[in-house]
Design a protein around this motif. Structure first.
Motif, mmCIF file in Angstrom:
data_model
loop_
_atom_site.group_PDB
_atom_site.id
_atom_site.type_symbol
_atom_site.label_atom_id
_atom_site.label_comp_id
_atom_site.label_asym_id
_atom_site.label_seq_id
_atom_site.Cartn_x
_atom_site.Cartn_y
_atom_site.Cartn_z
ATOM 1 N N GLY A 202 0.759 -1.253 0.045
ATOM 2 C CA GLY A 202 -0.071 0.107 -0.081
ATOM 3 C C GLY A 202 0.728 1.370 -0.153
ATOM 4 O O GLY A 202 0.368 2.527 0.158
ATOM 5 N N SER A 234 -5.571 6.726 2.867
ATOM 6 C CA SER A 234 -5.629 5.622 1.634
ATOM 7 C C SER A 234 -6.883 4.589 2.148
ATOM 8 O O SER A 234 -6.968 3.978 2.996
ATOM 9 C CB SER A 234 -4.231 4.818 1.563
ATOM 10 N N TYR A 236 -6.927 1.778 0.486
ATOM 11 C CA TYR A 236 -6.449 0.460 0.649
ATOM 12 C C TYR A 236 -5.849 0.156 1.993
ATOM 13 O O TYR A 236 -6.222 -0.916 2.669
ATOM 14 C CB TYR A 236 -5.274 0.359 -0.427
ATOM 15 N N TYR A 239 -8.749 -0.255 4.707
ATOM 16 C CA TYR A 239 -9.694 -1.463 4.536
ATOM 17 C C TYR A 239 -8.533 -2.768 4.897
ATOM 18 O O TYR A 239 -8.948 -3.770 5.599
ATOM 19 C CB TYR A 239 -9.976 -1.857 3.066
#
Length: 483
Positions: A202, A234, A236, A239
């Motif tokens: 990430g 972010s 990404y 999560y």
């Protein structure tokens, strides 16, 4: 009481602490932080080495111990590692006050994530690393790690496991406790490495990926950034950490079953079902409640899901300030603080299993109205719970409530609002980290006096060890030769 075996286990714990301190020392050398920072780890290593030698330099002949020895070992060990874990903060000068350093150390090892620091980015990198590394060490339990590396697989070590691993029961995966501990730690470390790899993907640096993987795995929440995970902005990363927190809040026995390919047994886990139901159910309720304040549905779901998983797993990472949410949403947050994660996980709180069983007991009482002699069994995880188990949960709930009340009364003496007092107690005693109002996600615990910081430090230990071990430690009866 077998004092020799207590000394022997603590001696081995000190040796383990010496080894663990080599990691931040290596980070300090890598970043060329100088001799003073290196001495912040070398001095505790020397003290631990000398203490370990004088405590016990060989295994005692009588290695048998029972529940009371296990409880004393756990209580003493957690107090001692918290003290020695505070020394690098003090010696380095990053947290010069010993009470503040003890609070930070306890918060790290108990995976609470509460802090007295107004900002962390000015700290030395090795200190930030040590601060988060304590989450990784304390998440599964330091004594579980000691049991994993001890040469003898003494099955009486189950007494230590029962005292240190949170939840109403501790089950053995395999016959020998040393193998049991090794399996747990191997699963734990492998999952942490996977988290590091995912965070690297990430865009995080290796250093930051380690820091946040430690906080996720230990469900602790210390970050290398002042604004926590919100710094990265972010989807990404949000999560990945959300799912990571959710996974580490599950019972680790499920991951062992997964390795064995026993998928059916995993799906039969009643606690896991309720745990997921609470997460997704409360996420939906909060989304509906705060929907008018958002212009993007995807951002709304992302922020709420992250916050819910962070609070129920008692991690304490944040991307938004839930202090600004409506009262209904903050009330649901308080319930999540109370509930906590699953038994046998790295999460704190009262535990989902206990909440479910207490709810079933209430339902049973309703069923017995008008039929007082009717026998209504309570089943959980496919088993009928016996009276001893049910009485134990009732007793713990009473003790939990009484301890919460005492901590709340003491904290209220220094709190401007009732919400600050409640949030501070729930945040520390349930090992969550941030509380509400003055100690919310964007604040810290520096507002309190040294006395209250020490009391809340004990509260974190009481919550992590589920009260009994520390109470046993101060009970005169436990030290009598004959009970």
């Amino acid at each position: 009481m077998n004092t020799r075996i207590i000394s022997y286990v603590i001696s081995n714990l000190f040796k383990l602490m010496m080894f663990l301190l080599l990691f931040p020392l290596a980070v300090s050398v890598y970043y060329q932080e100088g001799l003073k920072l290196s001495m912040a780890y070398i001095i505790p290593i020397i003290i631990l080495g000398i203490s370990s030698y004088f405590l016990s330099n060989k295994a005692p002949e009588n290695q048998s111990f029972f529940s009371k020895e296990g409880l004393v070992i756990v209580a003493l060990s957690w107090l001692l590692i918290s003290f020695f874990g505070a020394l690098p903060f003090v010696i380095s000068g990053d947290i010069p006050n010993m009470i503040d350093a003890f609070f930070e150390s306890v918060s790290g090892f108990t995976t609470t994530g509460a802090t007295i620091l107004p900002e962390v980015e000015s700290l030395n990198k090795s200190i930030i690393f040590w601060r988060s590394f304590t989450h990784l060490v304390g998440g599964m339990g330091v004594l579980v790690l000691v049991l994993a590396i001890l040469p003898k697989g003494n099955n009486q070590a189950l007494h230590i496991m029962r005292a240190e691993v949170p939840g109403p029961t501790v089950g053995k995966l395999v016959a020998k406790m040393s193998y049991n501990s090794r399996i747990l730690y191997i699963i734990y470390i492998v999952m942490t490495i996977i988290m590091i790899i995912l965070l690297l993907a990430g865009g995080m640096s290796f250093y930051d990926a380690c820091i946040h993987a430690f906080g996720t795995a230990g469900t602790g929440g210390f970050s290398s950034k002042n604004t926590s995970i919100g710094y990265y902005n972010s989807a990404y990363i949000d999560y990945v950490i959300s799912v990571g927190m959710l996974v580490f809040g599950l019972n680790f026995n499920l991951f062992y079953l997964l390795l064995l390919g026993n998928i059916k047994q995993i799906f039969k886990s009643e606690e896991a079902k309720y745990y997921l139901l609470i997460i997704f159910g409360i996420t939906a309720l909060i989304c509906v409640n705060i929907y008018p304040t958002y212009t993007s549905i995807s951002r709304l779901i992302r922020d709420v899901f992250f916050t819910v998983t962070s609070v129920i797993t008692t991690t304490g990472y944040s991307t938004v300030d839930f202090n600004t949410w409506p009262t209904f949403s903050k009330t649901l947050i308080l319930f999540l603080m109370f509930s906590g994660g699953c038994a046998g996980s790295t999460a704190g709180g009262f535990k989902v299993s206990r909440v479910v069983i207490l709810a079933k007991k209430v339902v049973r009482e309703f069923k017995k109205i008008g039929h007082p002699n009717k026998v209504v069994n309570i089943n959980f995880e496919g088993k009928t719970l016996d009276k001893e188990m049910l009485d134990g949960i009732d007793s713990y709930f009473i003790l939990y409530s009484f301890t919460t009340l005492i901590l709340l009364l003491i904290t209220s003496l220094e709190s401007d609002t009732f919400l600050t007092a409640v949030g501070s107690v729930f945040g520390t005693f349930n090992n969550i980290g941030p509380g509400l109002d003055a100690t919310g996600p964007t604040s810290n615990f520096s507002i309190f006096s040294p006395f209250l910081k020490f009391i809340l430090s004990l509260g974190m230990l009481l919550g992590r060890l589920e009260i009994i071990p520390l109470l046993i430690l101060v009970s005169p009866r436990i030290y009598r030769k004959r009970d």
